[in-house]
Scaffold this motif. Structure first.
Motif, PDB file in Angstrom:
ATOM      1  N   GLY A   1       0.786  -1.223   0.000  1.00  0.00           N
ATOM      2  CA  GLY A   1       0.000   0.000   0.000  1.00  0.00           C
ATOM      3  C   GLY A   1       0.814   1.266   0.000  1.00  0.00           C
ATOM      4  N   SER A   2       2.134   1.160   0.216  1.00  0.00           N
ATOM      5  CA  SER A   2       2.979   2.353   0.202  1.00  0.00           C
ATOM      6  C   SER A   2       2.854   3.061  -1.136  1.00  0.00           C
ATOM      7  N   ARG A   3       2.749   4.362  -1.096  1.00  0.00           N
ATOM      8  CA  ARG A   3       2.575   5.171  -2.305  1.00  0.00           C
ATOM      9  C   ARG A   3       3.903   5.276  -3.049  1.00  0.00           C
ATOM     10  N   LEU A   4       3.819   5.150  -4.373  1.00  0.00           N
ATOM     11  CA  LEU A   4       5.005   5.180  -5.228  1.00  0.00           C
ATOM     12  C   LEU A   4       4.941   6.399  -6.145  1.00  0.00           C
ATOM     13  N   HIS A   5       6.067   7.117  -6.233  1.00  0.00           N
ATOM     14  CA  HIS A   5       6.119   8.342  -7.029  1.00  0.00           C
ATOM     15  C   HIS A   5       7.160   8.215  -8.138  1.00  0.00           C
ATOM     16  N   ALA A   6       6.924   8.928  -9.221  1.00  0.00           N
ATOM     17  CA  ALA A   6       7.889   8.962 -10.325  1.00  0.00           C
ATOM     18  C   ALA A   6       9.128   9.733  -9.874  1.00  0.00           C
ATOM     19  N   PRO A   7      10.307   9.179 -10.072  1.00  0.00           N
ATOM     20  CA  PRO A   7      11.512   9.914  -9.662  1.00  0.00           C
ATOM     21  C   PRO A   7      11.910  11.004 -10.649  1.00  0.00           C
ATOM     22  N   LEU A   8      11.501  10.850 -11.910  1.00  0.00           N
ATOM     23  CA  LEU A   8      11.897  11.775 -12.964  1.00  0.00           C
ATOM     24  C   LEU A   8      10.698  12.030 -13.869  1.00  0.00           C
TER      25      LEU A   8
ATOM     26  N   LYS B   1       7.273   9.801 -19.760  1.00  0.00           N
ATOM     27  CA  LYS B   1       6.023   9.326 -20.353  1.00  0.00           C
ATOM     28  C   LYS B   1       5.799   7.883 -19.942  1.00  0.00           C
ATOM     29  N   VAL B   2       4.558   7.534 -19.692  1.00  0.00           N
ATOM     30  CA  VAL B   2       4.230   6.158 -19.338  1.00  0.00           C
ATOM     31  C   VAL B   2       4.294   5.305 -20.595  1.00  0.00           C
ATOM     32  N   LEU B   3       5.237   4.385 -20.629  1.00  0.00           N
ATOM     33  CA  LEU B   3       5.334   3.471 -21.768  1.00  0.00           C
ATOM     34  C   LEU B   3       4.280   2.385 -21.663  1.00  0.00           C
ATOM     35  N   SER B   4       4.096   1.835 -20.463  1.00  0.00           N
ATOM     36  CA  SER B   4       3.129   0.744 -20.309  1.00  0.00           C
ATOM     37  C   SER B   4       2.715   0.613 -18.858  1.00  0.00           C
ATOM     38  N   VAL B   5       1.508   0.146 -18.666  1.00  0.00           N
ATOM     39  CA  VAL B   5       0.978  -0.252 -17.354  1.00  0.00           C
ATOM     40  C   VAL B   5       0.250  -1.568 -17.583  1.00  0.00           C
ATOM     41  N   VAL B   6       0.860  -2.664 -17.153  1.00  0.00           N
ATOM     42  CA  VAL B   6       0.277  -3.975 -17.420  1.00  0.00           C
ATOM     43  C   VAL B   6       0.350  -4.834 -16.163  1.00  0.00           C
TER      44      VAL B   6
ATOM     45  N   LEU C   1       8.275   3.573 -17.312  1.00  0.00           N
ATOM     46  CA  LEU C   1       8.294   4.966 -17.730  1.00  0.00           C
ATOM     47  C   LEU C   1       9.433   5.189 -18.709  1.00  0.00           C
ATOM     48  N   GLU C   2       9.203   6.078 -19.657  1.00  0.00           N
ATOM     49  CA  GLU C   2      10.223   6.445 -20.639  1.00  0.00           C
ATOM     50  C   GLU C   2      10.717   7.856 -20.322  1.00  0.00           C
ATOM     51  N   HIS C   3      12.036   8.036 -20.324  1.00  0.00           N
ATOM     52  CA  HIS C   3      12.644   9.325 -20.000  1.00  0.00           C
ATOM     53  C   HIS C   3      13.649   9.692 -21.087  1.00  0.00           C
ATOM     54  N   GLN C   4      14.066  10.920 -21.066  1.00  0.00           N
ATOM     55  CA  GLN C   4      15.119  11.375 -21.981  1.00  0.00           C
ATOM     56  C   GLN C   4      16.259  11.960 -21.169  1.00  0.00           C
ATOM     57  N   ALA C   5      17.473  11.580 -21.529  1.00  0.00           N
ATOM     58  CA  ALA C   5      18.665  12.036 -20.812  1.00  0.00           C
ATOM     59  C   ALA C   5      19.041  13.442 -21.268  1.00  0.00           C
TER      60      ALA C   5
ATOM     61  N   GLY D   1       1.026   6.246 -22.359  1.00  0.00           N
ATOM     62  CA  GLY D   1       1.009   7.472 -23.133  1.00  0.00           C
ATOM     63  C   GLY D   1       0.904   8.732 -22.314  1.00  0.00           C
ATOM     64  N   GLN D   2       0.590   8.590 -21.030  1.00  0.00           N
ATOM     65  CA  GLN D   2       0.421   9.745 -20.156  1.00  0.00           C
ATOM     66  C   GLN D   2       1.770  10.354 -19.791  1.00  0.00           C
ATOM     67  N   GLN D   3       1.841  11.672 -19.767  1.00  0.00           N
ATOM     68  CA  GLN D   3       3.030  12.369 -19.297  1.00  0.00           C
ATOM     69  C   GLN D   3       2.982  12.442 -17.773  1.00  0.00           C
ATOM     70  N   VAL D   4       4.111  12.202 -17.123  1.00  0.00           N
ATOM     71  CA  VAL D   4       4.167  12.299 -15.667  1.00  0.00           C
ATOM     72  C   VAL D   4       5.301  13.229 -15.272  1.00  0.00           C
ATOM     73  N   GLN D   5       5.139  13.857 -14.128  1.00  0.00           N
ATOM     74  CA  GLN D   5       6.150  14.745 -13.587  1.00  0.00           C
ATOM     75  C   GLN D   5       6.873  14.071 -12.428  1.00  0.00           C
ATOM     76  N   ALA D   6       8.069  14.533 -12.147  1.00  0.00           N
ATOM     77  CA  ALA D   6       8.796  14.004 -11.000  1.00  0.00           C
ATOM     78  C   ALA D   6       7.975  14.233  -9.741  1.00  0.00           C
ATOM     79  N   GLY D   7       7.843  13.188  -8.951  1.00  0.00           N
ATOM     80  CA  GLY D   7       7.068  13.271  -7.725  1.00  0.00           C
ATOM     81  C   GLY D   7       5.618  12.881  -7.879  1.00  0.00           C
ATOM     82  N   GLN D   8       5.152  12.694  -9.104  1.00  0.00           N
ATOM     83  CA  GLN D   8       3.750  12.346  -9.324  1.00  0.00           C
ATOM     84  C   GLN D   8       3.479  10.922  -8.863  1.00  0.00           C
ATOM     85  N   LEU D   9       2.321  10.708  -8.260  1.00  0.00           N
ATOM     86  CA  LEU D   9       1.914   9.365  -7.843  1.00  0.00           C
ATOM     87  C   LEU D   9       1.722   8.477  -9.058  1.00  0.00           C
TER      88      LEU D   9
END
Length: 1005
Positions: free
Chosen positions: A444-451, A454-459, A473-477, A502-510
């Motif tokens: 149940g611990s909440r997980l956040h995006a570190p960077l 874009k969400v590549l997949s949720v399966v 998640l897909e990122h660009q260096a 396909g969703q864009q996520v921000q650092a810290g987003q749940l």
């Protein structure tokens, strides 16, 4: 599996007498003749007097232009690499490369000794020699060209696999789907890149019956140039590798030495390595199709299909092995980067531009942790297969170790992976080496995006031992940089509706929640976290473990996740020398009255900035270590120390620039007439020298000291330190010392912080002077800390020290101010805390922060006093002012100035003061908040309206905060004052962490 070619014309079948005549007529030799096995030509071994030869009698249908190509190639090789084991042409009596007779082309070549590769058991040395010979062959043919090499419609040319596809229908129905997938793989992975690949004239048929092996087990010869053609250069290696891999136990262990040795002789490029295994598969698939087609036309020729079985077995293994991983493996074996973008990704992850957000609501860097191994026989493995029992065991370990999470190691070779999905087709080796980091934490611990990304997949990878719900998640260096990916496995099903592909996520987003064993593949609740620099063309799934033997490849595809987690390196090791063990040793070898902090003892192994790191890698906010003034292990200070230590370190009996530069610079920080510097090695030595100077200059011994003052551990200093002589084990006040009242506006008799209060408290100094004078011991000096540390972080009423100085000077004594704890900008508004009091002392002593932990200290005084002290008795401190210490002192001043640490102390201190006062307004147990800059005290009382000290509470608060990752301690006469005097790199973030930890402690206690 030789390349097959069937012609309508029969193979030559000349009689022995005819052959002997041809040898005599065209070459003038005779000898014993022995037929050799061949497919479409007639080959005869000739044992003649001059040597051994092979006579090749070509099929009448053979294109003479093609024979000329072979001859030209052999001549070229003989010129460019004479030692390479290929047949050397023997010219005819007329000097021609070949003769013609009865419609046949005739060539005589030197016989190459050795047995066929097909008859020799492969060894690493044999495979290496194969790669070496093929590489040499490619190098020898570099620059060679010939019109006959361009053979349109040549079936075996891997540049034109499309011409073979119609024959797929001739393959046995059981294998058609496999061959079709291999052809599709070629179309996707090879065909679009053909024009990028180098071209060359190739031997094109280094199969196991065209290679000779010498007695030492090395490939010594390459024969049969009958399949030569112009094609992509990499085809040469691909063909040779295809046959070397037939029925091998381990594709990786077999292929690696061949590729490595080939590339050592003839380097290949990234594009070539990327398609190598796809061409291997294409060669085998083409062979199956060609042989099946010819078998259809020649049903009685069993030779045509007998070699299909090993090819099909290898094709099946290649088909079940990720082709992108094989490409990375080939690049690595060839000495290239397995993932071309790997280095750029790592450089960005290590750069200031990358600032990862924490994965969880708790700060993993500061939370308690321990290493949880999943290797065989490791603690907790008795619960393997029992996630409920394993989690119960983990929770008990959390409680006993004061931990909030456990770490499963990246790169660990584990014994827990038992499902069939961990078997590999390319190798008998199971996938068992962990490619991520596990964070064992409550379901149940909440997980956040570190960077951001874009969400590549949720399966939901819903299978036993799999990930369960998984996010990639897909990122660009950085702008224009390569892509990379992060994977989060073993999540809760709620994750599947939290974010979407396909969703864009921000650092810290749940982005999800940690799953229980019912949904996460059957494991204890945890996060599997990994980075991928190449997703190997996969979406929704990615291996979490790899084969140990190819770890060098996996580690580049899936680098250390700590690049993002950024946990201290100690987090990933189990230190065998635990605090309990060190306590036992300490009790045996160190003095028993050497104190140690906290109920739960800490083993510190490293410091950085305002943080200390224990043996588990946990970071603690250091709110009490004023010695590391500009921050633990400041790189500028460390560099200065290292640089000077590597050049010279000696005493002050020699001239040296650095001590003079430093003395001038340090002295300039004080108001006139303070300007003369004495360098020593500790605050105790500085105060001892200050006392000696005062007694020498005045000719007196009496001292006025402040109650609860502490000035050092030497005998003379203990005698002027009530904190020592009036407490347990002390011998009481010496006759030549008198104690002035501590000017404490909170707990003392005068509750006035103004100048009036300062003047009133200073009357106690006058009274103690009078006592000394009455006893015939007139004062040499008054000793006072600029702010009373051991007295409880007490800031005196305004003007107190100035008035005290007037009293002591009027009596013929000197005013000595101890700035060992409070100097160098700590109070924020001034460089020295005594400046708050409007006083210019006669002597100032410095220590602790002066060297950021390096053993150095100083005494600052006036030229007049220094001259009077020079009475003929030498002053000398063996290591005081040595070049290394002087360089360190200069570096500390550099950092204070260039990083604006005094201003930072002022800003942070004001924030901290407001925060402490806000807590005090809601909790009456904080009786007083006092201080400024980064020197504070919070005095705890019972909270019942009295000043009764809350000593036990203060100790409990300090221990509670220690368990929550903030280091504070207690001080004061009743040990009820929380003292705050951190490194000057302590900033707003650290202040907020301290305030939160203090609130939590008070709420719990």
């Amino acid at each position: 599996m030789a390349a097959l070619s069937v012609f309508d014309t029969p193979k030559p079948d000349l009689a022995e007498a005819e052959i002997a005549n041809l040898l005599q007529v065209h070459w003038g030799i005779s000898g014993v003749l022995k037929p050799l096995v061949s497919e479409r030509d007639q080959n005869i071994r000739v044992d003649a007097g001059p040597g051994q030869f092979v006579l090749k009698i070509a099929n009448r249908a053979e294109d003479t232009g093609f024979l000329a190509l072979q001859n030209a190639a052999l001549s070229h090789i003989a010129a460019t690499d004479p030692g390479l084991g290929v047949p050397h042409l023997q010219p005819t009596l007329t000097g021609a490369a070949m003769a013609h007779d009865a419609g046949h082309g005739l060539r005589l070549m030197a016989y190459l000794p050795g047995q066929l590769y097909s008859a020799v058991a492969p060894t690493p040395a044999l495979l290496t020699s194969l790669g070496t010979q093929l590489g040499r062959l490619s190098r020898a043919l570099r620059g060679f060209g010939h019109p006959g090499a361009h053979r349109p419609g040549f079936l075996w040319n891997l540049d034109d696999v499309a011409q073979i596809k119609p024959w797929l229908a001739d393959v046995h129905a059981d294998h058609q789907a496999l061959i079709a997938r291999i052809f599709d793989r070629y179309d996707v992975r090879v065909l679009p890149f053909l024009k990028q690949l180098r071209g060359a004239v190739l031997h094109q048929d280094a199969n196991d019956n065209n290679l000779l092996v010498d007695d030492s087990g090395q490939v010594s010869g390459i024969i049969d140039f009958g399949d030569m053609t112009y094609g992509r250069q990499i085809n040469e290696l691909a063909v040779g590798l295809a046959y070397a891999l037939l029925d091998c136990a381990d594709i990786y262990k077999t292929a690696a030495p061949v590729i490595t040795a080939y590339a050592a002789e003839f380097p290949i490029d990234l594009a070539e390595a990327g398609v190598l295994f796809d061409l291997v598969a294409a060669r085998l698939a083409a062979s199956v199709c060609i042989s099946s087609h010819r078998a259809k036309d020649h049903p009685g020729n069993t030779y045509l299909t007998i070699s299909q079985a090993p090819a099909l077995r290898l094709l099946d293994r290649l088909d079940r092995t990720n082709p992108a991983f094989l490409a990375a493996f080939a690049r690595h074996a060839a000495g290239l980067a397995p993932v071309p973008g790997h280095d750029a990704v790592l450089a960005w992850l290590n750069s200031p531009a990358c600032a990862p957000h924490g994965l969880f609501d708790i700060d993993l860097n500061r939370a308690g942790r321990f290493v949880l191994s999943l290797a065989k026989d490791a603690p907790g493995m008795q619960f393997a297969g029992d996630p409920v029992g394993h989690w119960a065991w983990l929770e008990s370990e959390f409680a006993s170790q004061g931990a909030q999470f456990a770490i499963g190691l990246y790169g660990e070779d584990r014994s827990v992976y038992k499902g069939d999905q961990f078997k590999t087709a390319a190798s008998p080796e199971w996938r068992s080496q962990h490619l991520g980091v596990d964070i064992f934490i409550a379901a149940g611990s909440r997980l956040h995006a570190p960077l951001p990304g874009k969400v590549l997949s949720v399966v939901d990878n819903d299978a036993p031992y799999d990930y369960g719900p998984t996010v990639i998640l897909e990122h660009q260096a950085g702008p224009g940089g390569p892509l990379f990916w992060t994977l989060y496995g073993h999540l809760a099903r709620e994750t599947l509706t939290t974010i979407a592909a396909g969703q864009q996520v921000q650092a810290g987003q749940l982005i999800g929640f940690i799953g229980s064993h019912q949904v996460n593949g059957g494991w204890s609740p945890h996060l599997h976290f990994q980075i991928m620099t190449d997703r190997l063309d996969q979406t929704g799934e990615f291996p979490g473990v790899g084969q140990p033997s190819v770890w060098p490849v996996w580690s580049k595809i899936v680098p250390d996740p700590n690049l993002i987690l950024r946990l201290a390196p100690e987090s990933y090791v189990t230190d065998p020398d635990t605090p309990d063990k060190l306590l036992t040793r300490r009790a045996r070898v160190l003095g028993p009255n050497l104190s140690i902090s906290y109920a739960n003892k800490l083993k510190m192994v490293r410091g950085k900035g305002a943080y200390l790191f224990d043996h588990t890698g946990r970071a603690y906010v250091d709110a009490v270590n004023n010695i590391a003034h500009v921050g633990h292990a400041h790189p500028h200070v460390v560099a200065a120390l290292n640089r000077q230590a590597a050049i010279l370190n000696t005493n002050t009996r020699y001239l040296h620039n650095t001590i003079l530069d430093y003395a001038e610079r340090l002295g300039a920080q004080f108001p006139a007439p303070l300007s003369v510097v004495y360098m020593v090695t500790s605050g105790s030595e500085a105060n001892e020298l200050a006392l000696r100077i005062a007694r020498t200059v005045t000719g007196r011994r009496g001292v006025v000291t402040l109650d609860w003052g502490y000035h050092g551990h030497t005998n003379a200093l203990i005698d002027i330190s009530p904190y020592k002589f009036n407490r347990k084990g002390g011998g009481g006040k010496p006759a030549e010392v008198e104690i002035a009242t501590l000017p404490d506006p909170y707990r003392g008799p005068i509750k006035d912080r103004t100048v009036a209060g300062g003047v009133a408290y200073a009357q106690s100094v006058a009274a103690q002077i009078a006592k000394l004078q009455a006893a015939g011991l007139p004062p040499a000096a008054m000793f006072a800390e600029a702010v009373s540390g051991c007295g409880g972080q007490v800031f005196y009423p305004d003007g107190y020290l100035a008035q005290a100085a007037r009293h002591i000077r009027a009596a013929g004594g000197l005013m000595i101010v101890d700035e060992v704890q409070t100097g160098f900008g700590r109070v924020g508004t001034h460089m020295w805390a005594h400046q708050l009091q409007g006083v210019v002392p006669d002597i100032v002593t410095l220590g602790k922060p002066i060297g950021n932990g390096h053993p150095m200290a100083a005494v600052i005084t006036t030229p007049e006093i220094a001259h009077a002290f020079a009475n003929g008795m030498e002053f000398f401190s063996s290591f005081g002012g040595n070049p290394v210490s002087a360089a360190v002192g200069m570096a500390v001043l550099d950092v204070i100035e260039t990083e604006g640490l005094q201003d930072r102390a002022r800003t942070t201190g004001e924030h901290l003061r407001q925060g402490l006062q806000a807590i005090a307004q809601t909790d009456a147990r904080i009786g007083d908040v006092r201080g400024m800059g980064l020197f504070f005290g919070a005095e705890l009382v019972r909270g019942d309206g009295t000043l009764d000290p809350a000593t036990e509470l203060a100790g409990a608060v300090a221990n509670h905060m220690r368990m929550n990752g903030v280091l504070m301690s207690t001080d004061g006469p009743m040990d009820n004052v929380l003292k705050i005097k951190p490194p000057m790199t302590f900033g707003l973030r650290e202040a907020d962490l301290l305030l939160a930890a203090l609130q939590a402690a008070l709420a719990d206690l």
